[in-house]
Scaffold this active site. Structure first.
Site, PDB file in Angstrom:
ATOM      1  N   LYS A  71       0.850  -1.206   0.000  1.00  0.00           N
ATOM      2  CA  LYS A  71       0.000   0.000   0.000  1.00  0.00           C
ATOM      3  C   LYS A  71       0.877   1.244   0.000  1.00  0.00           C
ATOM      4  O   LYS A  71       0.620   2.207  -0.716  1.00  0.00           O
ATOM      5  CB  LYS A  71      -0.934  -0.007   1.223  1.00  0.00           C
ATOM      6  CG  LYS A  71      -2.083  -0.998   1.087  1.00  0.00           C
ATOM      7  CD  LYS A  71      -2.881  -1.178   2.375  1.00  0.00           C
ATOM      8  CE  LYS A  71      -3.909  -2.287   2.200  1.00  0.00           C
ATOM      9  NZ  LYS A  71      -4.666  -2.614   3.407  1.00  0.00           N
ATOM     10  N   GLN A 122      -4.711  -1.477   9.588  1.00  0.00           N
ATOM     11  CA  GLN A 122      -4.680  -2.813   8.990  1.00  0.00           C
ATOM     12  C   GLN A 122      -5.267  -3.838   9.966  1.00  0.00           C
ATOM     13  O   GLN A 122      -4.924  -3.866  11.139  1.00  0.00           O
ATOM     14  CB  GLN A 122      -3.221  -3.165   8.627  1.00  0.00           C
ATOM     15  CG  GLN A 122      -3.068  -4.453   7.842  1.00  0.00           C
ATOM     16  CD  GLN A 122      -3.679  -4.403   6.445  1.00  0.00           C
ATOM     17  OE1 GLN A 122      -3.765  -3.351   5.833  1.00  0.00           O
ATOM     18  NE2 GLN A 122      -4.101  -5.546   5.944  1.00  0.00           N
ATOM     19  N   ASP A 176     -11.095   2.850   4.139  1.00  0.00           N
ATOM     20  CA  ASP A 176     -11.497   1.441   4.078  1.00  0.00           C
ATOM     21  C   ASP A 176     -13.020   1.305   3.938  1.00  0.00           C
ATOM     22  O   ASP A 176     -13.515   0.247   3.572  1.00  0.00           O
ATOM     23  CB  ASP A 176     -11.086   0.727   5.379  1.00  0.00           C
ATOM     24  CG  ASP A 176      -9.837  -0.114   5.221  1.00  0.00           C
ATOM     25  OD1 ASP A 176      -9.599  -0.616   4.113  1.00  0.00           O
ATOM     26  OD2 ASP A 176      -9.113  -0.267   6.220  1.00  0.00           O
TER      27      ASP A 176
HETATM   28  N1  GUN Z   1      -7.105  -6.881   6.251  1.00  0.00           N
HETATM   29  C1  GUN Z   1      -7.468  -7.625   5.182  1.00  0.00           C
HETATM   30  N2  GUN Z   1      -8.085  -6.867   4.248  1.00  0.00           N
HETATM   31  C2  GUN Z   1      -8.097  -5.602   4.741  1.00  0.00           C
HETATM   32  C3  GUN Z   1      -8.578  -4.382   4.217  1.00  0.00           C
HETATM   33  O1  GUN Z   1      -9.146  -4.282   3.115  1.00  0.00           O
HETATM   34  N3  GUN Z   1      -8.411  -3.289   5.030  1.00  0.00           N
HETATM   35  C4  GUN Z   1      -7.800  -3.374   6.242  1.00  0.00           C
HETATM   36  N4  GUN Z   1      -7.699  -2.262   6.964  1.00  0.00           N
HETATM   37  N5  GUN Z   1      -7.346  -4.510   6.745  1.00  0.00           N
HETATM   38  C5  GUN Z   1      -7.488  -5.614   5.987  1.00  0.00           C
END
Ligand code: GUN
Length: 289
Positions: free
Chosen positions: A54, A98, A121
């Site tokens: 990311k 995350q 998100d």
């Molecule tokens: N863990 C797995 N997929 C995601 C996601 O799309 N966003 C976040 N914040 N954590 C994750």
């Protein structure tokens, strides 16, 4: 018939290039670049890879990426204090924590603490409500990426039967809303669904988001259907190494489906591209409001 492969890597690269162009246009106008803060708690290896990817994509798009790493034994209050600082920071347009979080931290409390206008998100209850109410909000990245690949398959999907396997808040539930908004007739299937293959065979669009390697075999797929594989499962190989597989048994599914996403190189890259898109959207809404 062999299915058309929906190449998420190239669709995502196109989207990232468009976003980079828009960001470059902002900086030409002497505006500050959009900023994304990513919070990683602990040392989950998969989360570390996702967060690194990311950060790289954010910087490549010309945005500012800031990573905050906290130890696995962090107290909830400390994480909440960091989120409060990020909410108050004018240079931060997007805040992403995350998941998963360690057990001493309540995820729902943490997600609720993020400013909904910075919630790239789309997990905050307000954005969940906006999605279900058909209002403009921030939409979760993975389902958004799946929709773009479904559109890429090039069919008019209004009136189609769509089946989503998996009822998570991250993918399954928001996916159903996006399909419904695109006028599909939507079924959510899950681990307690009776006769899952029969339910799935009704689908013109089948989205698998359960995290069970190779669950969806040829017998689940209506000939010609669009199959979107959200699963990213690491499985052992005979030589002692490992490889990534999806929730769909690709080799046999590709012979029945009309269009299908590979793993890797399907939905995964789209999630990151949609995160950049959400960050730019959050930036524009904040700057223009
Ligand atoms: N863990 C797995 N997929 C995601 C996601 O799309 N966003 C976040 N914040 N954590 C994750």
């Amino acid at each position: 018939m062999t299915a058309r492969i929906l190449d998420g890597s190239s669709v995502a690269a196109r989207l990232r290039a468009e976003i980079a162009e828009q960001v470059a246009a902002l900086t030409t106008l002497q505006r500050r670049a959009p900023g994304l803060a990513v919070v990683l708690v602990g040392d989950n290896p998969a989360s570390q890879v996702y967060v690194r990817n990311k950060g790289v994509a954010t910087r490549k798009a010309g945005m500012v990426s800031v990573e905050h790493r906290l130890p696995d034994d962090v107290q909830e209050t400390e994480l909440l204090a960091l989120i409060a600082r990020l909410n108050a920071d004018d240079a931060v347009d997007g805040v992403l924590v995350q998941l998963p979080l360690p057990p001493q931290v309540r995820s729902e409390k943490v997600l609720a603490a993020i400013d909904p206008d910075k919630d790239v998100d789309g997990f905050h209850a307000l954005n969940v409500g906006r999605l279900w109410g058909g209002e403009a909000g921030l939409v979760p990245c993975t389902p958004r990426g799946c929709m773009k690949l479904i559109v890429e398959a090039g069919r008019d999907i209004g009136g189609m039967d769509a089946v989503v396997i998996g009822r998570s808040g991250i993918v399954g539930k928001p996916m159903t809303q996006l399909l419904l908004a695109a006028n599909c007739t939507v079924t959510i299937a899950h681990s307690r669904t009776r006769d899952l293959p029969e339910v799935c065979r009704r689908a013109d669009i089948l989205v698998a988001a359960v995290g069970v390697p190779n669950l969806v075999t040829a017998g689940f797929i209506r000939p010609g259907a669009t199959v979107i594989d959200v699963g990213i499962n690491r499985v052992a190989k005979a030589d002692g190494g490992s490889r990534l597989v999806g929730d769909v048994a690709f080799e046999e599914a590709v012979e029945v489906a009309g269009a299908i996403t590979p793993v890797p190189g399907g939905v995964g890259p789209m999630t990151i591209a949609c995160l950049l898109e959400n960050t730019l959207t959050a930036y524009r809404r904040r700057v223009e409001s």
